[in-house]
Design a protein around this motif. Structure first.
Motif, PDB file in Angstrom:
ATOM      1  N   SER A 259      28.457 -13.110 -25.463  1.00 49.40           N
ATOM      2  CA  SER A 259      26.617 -12.064 -26.996  1.00 49.40           C
ATOM      3  C   SER A 259      27.363 -10.524 -26.172  1.00 49.40           C
ATOM      4  O   SER A 259      26.926 -10.400 -24.773  1.00 49.40           O
ATOM      5  N   PHE A 280      18.091  -8.377 -21.048  1.00 51.23           N
ATOM      6  CA  PHE A 280      18.962  -8.465 -22.140  1.00 51.23           C
ATOM      7  C   PHE A 280      18.748  -8.671 -23.382  1.00 51.23           C
ATOM      8  O   PHE A 280      17.874  -9.500 -23.467  1.00 51.23           O
ATOM      9  N   THR A 281      18.964  -7.747 -23.962  1.00 50.82           N
ATOM     10  CA  THR A 281      18.734  -8.226 -25.651  1.00 50.82           C
ATOM     11  C   THR A 281      19.738  -8.257 -26.205  1.00 50.82           C
ATOM     12  O   THR A 281      20.712  -6.911 -26.301  1.00 50.82           O
ATOM     13  N   THR A 282      20.218  -8.755 -27.662  1.00 48.09           N
ATOM     14  CA  THR A 282      21.134  -8.465 -28.062  1.00 48.09           C
ATOM     15  C   THR A 282      21.008  -7.310 -30.074  1.00 48.09           C
ATOM     16  O   THR A 282      22.348  -7.507 -30.530  1.00 48.09           O
ATOM     17  N   LEU A 363      14.984 -17.862 -19.928  1.00 49.22           N
ATOM     18  CA  LEU A 363      16.224 -19.267 -18.892  1.00 49.22           C
ATOM     19  C   LEU A 363      16.828 -17.878 -17.213  1.00 49.22           C
ATOM     20  O   LEU A 363      16.658 -17.171 -17.984  1.00 49.22           O
ATOM     21  N   TYR A 366      20.416 -16.771 -17.222  1.00 48.61           N
ATOM     22  CA  TYR A 366      20.688 -15.866 -18.731  1.00 48.61           C
ATOM     23  C   TYR A 366      20.544 -15.017 -18.147  1.00 48.61           C
ATOM     24  O   TYR A 366      19.367 -14.730 -17.654  1.00 48.61           O
ATOM     25  N   VAL A 371      12.791 -11.118 -21.282  1.00 49.15           N
ATOM     26  CA  VAL A 371      12.853 -10.815 -22.611  1.00 49.15           C
ATOM     27  C   VAL A 371      12.126 -10.001 -22.651  1.00 49.15           C
ATOM     28  O   VAL A 371      10.999 -10.040 -22.325  1.00 49.15           O
ATOM     29  N   HIS A 377      11.004 -10.227 -35.121  1.00 43.24           N
ATOM     30  CA  HIS A 377      11.763 -10.322 -35.330  1.00 43.24           C
ATOM     31  C   HIS A 377      12.600 -11.636 -34.802  1.00 43.24           C
ATOM     32  O   HIS A 377      13.755 -11.630 -34.582  1.00 43.24           O
TER      33      HIS A 377
END
Ligand code: ANZ
Ligand code: ZN
Length: 966
Positions: A259, A280-282, A363, A366, A371, A377
């Motif tokens: 991703s 980490f963000t998408t 996690l 990961y 987060v 959203h």
């Protein structure tokens, strides 16, 4: 001349010379001998056992086809799932053989693994002996299925001659820094003093064997760096679109889990100082909507704070037993984060200080283990916020670009919902307002990077390196020697294999831990580098390493110099196996193949930069076999066969209460008393009936509900065909246009003049033609529909059985038509029911060849497998003209109303056709069967009305009008 054979002229004249015309007397249909399926089965298996080449002789030099089914673990007995997969691969291999390929269809044993070791620990049995005994049993069972494998290439992964090369593979990886040691958390059983695989830890976190609470301990483990190949593993899946099921491709993609997004760094103040926390963000476009940060249980900050915060410590202790989808959290006291956007703009709607939580849903392994929580959203963040924020409002910062689709927050009456799609940044996003999610996200990351290195573009993969160490005895020893002064040293090539020390079963009995650690003599050795005292590595390899390359060993099983066969590399054309291997086994095998393609051992023409190195071109993943399961409707208890009265198969009863049990189909298991033993089934019905029944019962990829009572359908079919063969044998007794050679090149027989054949012959030819088309297409392109192959072949048989041709053929024309159609049918059948087709073939030709060969009456009938796969009989224009001629127009009324009229093939003439009373039952069945196959028939009789629920069917006007009442 009606009959022409494409033979040299000289031969042809000789043939003609022997042609005897018999008067057209209808041969009486005598009742043939009973078909004894078990005797046929036995006869052919014996024959093939004595001379395997009598069945499928190798065709050297021809184009190669590699058909492989996933090799079994030698547990001791085959189950129905095995029978299913090996039947499928046998059918495909035989088909390819008849198509003229040089077929490789090998078999081997995935022979390392725990059950053998457990037998040793529990019962003192030698694991090697246990394994060999099981292999011998299962090999017999595979023979019983009638499957033909290249046994001369048989391999087992536990034999030193095989694992020598598994060790070489390890060392090749090691040399390239793709095998390495690192610390990893493993499951440790403190009672048995052994490391456990995840599957050996039960739902309560206890060891399956000792029952002890399993601990997570950090130990040095061996890994394969599969992540170095992640890009190719992902990209090359595109090349498999046509060969692999979409479902498996997407499981592989998901496992790799690429991703793209961003790393964003938040300044965090804690009681003991200030930190930078990276997430980490998408969805960097949602940064304006961040309302909290959440850290994983193992995040370094969390681990440190827990030292001085007993509440946090007890939350962490309790969290490991919470359910997987828990939304519970622990708010870190006096810890606050700052949204990095506040360094870019003074935006009043931006939350100035952000709470920080510890949350099990984040996690540890990961991304960054952290987060940025955006409740507006993201669904998980939304649920977490609702549970932990104490009803604070949710901020929405992305909206739908279309005015019709409003933010869920505004449109739904049952409270706000997260808006998880991409869209346009809302008015609250300051200078980014109005930008699309993609544009806004990119700009935010770029701006933050420029401002103070607060963000970067980043990508993340789910894939982790492959942990291959097992602290177990029964596996491939890791070929490394540990030296006090040189560190880990590879075992030199000429010292391979590092053989397992012989620890007799009794030596393992009741043993704890890894037996290799106490194999003193084996353990102590000298360092290959400095000669000083050193110790062998006591880990063995995950058995997935063995299966990651075994398919290459079959290609050239005795090549010692290069086991990864430079001149022989050939990907598997069709690979057949269970969906349970859709992820790990296939991924590991793809990785190892790609690695080997980068080694000098691989032929250049297969490893060039433009080559996609994929080991399995086509993948068939078959569904499970479920067993018929009986339970007591009042208690739900599963019932044993001894508790049931099954004398009436369609109305079983519970003994005693005489009530009906609940019947369902479920995964076979001992506790449900629904297992089926393949051997006893084959002993009862013969392998051909079992094979045909398995294929017929469900499409390959679907669950197969094993219902033995339906096997009788196959037996009836075989008997009907037997009758056709017996009848034809008489009619073809003087069909003297064949000899041994022509039987081997049957496709060269030319059809008689089509304008001179009867309607009956025309329609039989058409059916033969259609069946050849559909069966060949299915086996070549669509093996998922193997069940339709069986139904096509039964229809073809029925057409021949209801035609008068088998009993009446007496002219060269009709004999040719009969012979061609019959020999096509038998050849189409041969891959599925090899013994039966061979028997029928022999029976038919016996008579013909004997009568035609006056010089040597003892002519042997060539094996059906030495004859070619039937090619299409008719050209497209011939099909058209036969259809038009042989066609019969039928008008169909539904409930009295004319709905359509269509052309179907003419019914074969039967004795009652001329009967004034109207069409015979056979003719009626013919008409209805064909009507149901037409497009209009499907529409009006199946879709708009339910054919199964028809009340009456009237066929009038000699079959010109059909009236169906629903
Ligand atoms: C903020 C956000 C807003 C996110 C939004 C999604 C939607 P994939 O696609 O699977 O890579 N995430 C990041 N690290 C995580 C971890 N260690 N454990 C659990 N979740 C984690 O998922 C990436 C998204 O999963 C990231 O993007 C992050 O949530 C979450 F409207 O960041 B997102
Ligand atoms: Zn040394």
């Amino acid at each position: 001349m009606l009959l022409q054979l494409a033979l040299p002229r000289s031969l042809r004249t000789r043939q003609w010379g022997r042609f005897v015309f018999r008067p057209a007397v209808r041969a009486a249909s005598t009742t043939p001998q009973r078909l004894d399926l078990l005797a046929v089965d036995k006869k052919w298996k014996n024959r093939w056992r004595c001379d395997p080449t009598a069945q499928l002789a190798k065709k050297h030099g021809k184009q190669k086809a590699y058909v492989l089914s996933m090799f079994p673990y030698p547990s001791g007995t085959l189950h129905m799932g095995h029978v299913r997969v090996y039947t499928i691969s046998d059918v495909l291999a035989r088909f390819k053989h008849m198509k003229g390929y040089d077929v490789l269809h090998p078999m081997g044993w995935d022979a390392f693994g725990l059950p053998a070791e457990n037998a040793a620990i529990e019962r003192g049995i030698d694991p090697a002996q246990w394994t060999m005994q099981n292999i011998a049993n299962m090999k017999e069972q595979l023979r019983a299925i009638g499957a033909h494998f290249d046994w001369d290439r048989e391999l087992m992964t536990c034999s030193p001659s095989f694992y020598k090369h598994t060790q070489r593979l390890f060392l090749m990886l090691h040399k390239r820094d793709l095998a390495y040691q690192a610390k990893a958390l493993v499951n440790y059983d403190p009672v048995d003093k052994t490391v456990l695989a995840n599957e050996q830890v039960d739902a309560n976190g206890c060891s399956w064997r000792s029952g002890a609470k399993v601990e997570k301990v950090e130990l040095k483990q061996w890994f394969f760096r599969i992540t170095a190949f992640k890009e190719a593993l992902l990209k090359d899946l595109d090349s498999l679109t046509d060969g692999w099921p979409e479902r498996v491709l997407s499981m592989q993609r998901h496992w790799l889990g690429k991703s793209s997004g961003a790393h964003i760094r938040f300044l965090v103040s804690a009681p003991d100082g200030n930190y930078n926390i990276q997430v980490f963000t998408t969805r960097p476009d949602t940064l304006h909507g961040v309302q909290y940060l959440a850290l994983s249980l193992t995040h370094p900050l969390v681990v440190r704070l827990a030292n001085s915060n007993p509440d946090l410590k007890s939350f962490l202790d309790s969290a490991s037993s919470l359910p997987e989808d828990t939304k519970s959290g622990y708010r870190l006291p006096d810890v606050l984060a700052v949204n990095p956007l506040s360094s870019l703009e003074t935006n009043s709607s931006l939350q100035s200080s952000i709470p920080v939580f510890v949350a099990p849903y984040v996690l540890g392994e990961y991304g960054e283990g952290a987060v940025m929580g955006v409740p507006g959203h993201d669904s998980r963040d939304f649920a977490f916020w609702n549970e932990n924020s104490g009803s604070q409002p949710i901020s929405f910062v992305v909206k739908s670009p279309s005015s019709t689709e409003q933010n869920s927050a505004e449109s739904l009456s049952d409270g706000p919902q997260p808006f998880t799609k991409k869209g346009v940044l809302a008015d609250t996003c300051g200078s980014y307002s109005g930008m699309s999610s993609d544009e806004g996200g990119m700009k935010i990351v770029a701006d933050l990077k420029n401002k103070g290195n607060f963000a970067d573009n980043a990508e993340n993969w789910r894939l982790r390196d492959w942990l291959v160490s097992r602290q177990r005895y029964w596996g491939t020893p890791i070929p490394i020697i540990h030296c006090g002064s040189c560190g880990p040293v590879p075992v030199p090539d000429d010292q391979l294999p590092v053989e397992l020390p012989v620890v007799e079963g009794a030596g393992l009995k009741g043993k704890q831990g890894n037996p290799l650690e106490s194999a003193e003599e084996w353990l102590h050795t000298s360092c290959p580098s400095c000669g000083g005292p050193a110790q062998r590595d006591t880990d063995t390899m995950d058995t997935f390493v063995d299966s990651s390359w075994y398919f290459m060993r079959f290609l050239d099983p005795s090549n010692e110099a290069n086991p990864f066969s430079p001149s022989q590399v050939h990907p598997v054309d069709v690979y057949i196996g269970g969906i349970e291997h859709a992820i790990l086994h296939l991924l590991y095998a793809r990785f190892i193949y790609k690695f080997l393609a980068t080694s000098e051992l691989f032929p250049k023409e297969l490893s060039g930069p433009s080559m996609v190195a994929e080991p399995f071109l086509k993948l068939l993943s078959q569904g499970m076999v479920h067993g018929k399961t009986y339970s007591d409707p009042s208690t739900g208890r599963f019932l044993k066969p001894s508790e049931l009265d099954l004398s009436k198969s369609d109305a079983p009863l519970i003994k005693g209460t005489q009530t009906a049990p609940t019947v369902s189909f479920e995964k076979m298991s001992k506790s449900k008393y629904n297992g089926v033993d393949p051997t006893s089934c084959i002993d009862t019905y013969g392998s051909d009936a079992v094979r045909a029944h398995i294929l017929f019962s469900a499409p390959v990829s679907e669950v197969l509900e094993w219902d033995e009572s339906k096997i009788v359908g196959m037996e009836r079919w075989f008997n009907r065909l037997w009758r056709v063969i017996s009848d034809s044998r008489t009619s073809l007794g003087n069909f003297s246009s064949l000899n041994e050679e022509t039987v081997k090149s049957l496709n060269d027989i030319t059809l008689p003049d089509l304008t001179k054949i009867s309607d009956d012959e025309a329609s039989i030819l058409l059916i033969a033609h259609d069946t050849i088309t559909s069966v060949s297409h299915c086996l070549d392109e669509m093996p998922y529909g193997l069940n339709t192959v069986i139904s096509n072949l039964t229809k073809f048989t029925n057409a021949l059985a209801s035609s008068s041709l088998p009993t009446s053929a007496s002219t060269p024309t009709s004999q040719t038509v009969l012979y061609i159609t019959l020999s096509s049918l038998l050849r189409l059948l041969a891959p599925i029911t090899p013994a039966l087709a061979s028997e029928f073939w022999e029976h038919l030709h016996n008579n013909i060849l004997k009568s035609s060969n006056t010089t040597s009456p003892s002519t042997a009938v060539p094996s059906i497998f030495s004859s070619p796969w039937p090619t299409l009989l008719l050209s497209e224009s011939e099909v058209q003209s036969l259809r038009a001629r042989g066609g019969k127009t039928v008008a169909v009324q539904i409930n009295g109303k004319l709905r359509f009229s269509t052309v179907i093939p003419s019914p074969p003439t039967t004795e009652t056709t001329s009967d004034k009373k109207g069409p015979s039952e056979v003719e009626k069945a013919w008409i209805l069967t064909h009507l149901l196959e037409t497009e209009e028939g499907k529409l009006w009789m199946k879709e708009r009305n339910d054919w199964e629920k028809r009340r009456r069917v009237i066929v009038v006007g000699g079959g010109k009008v059909v009236n169906v009442v629903f």
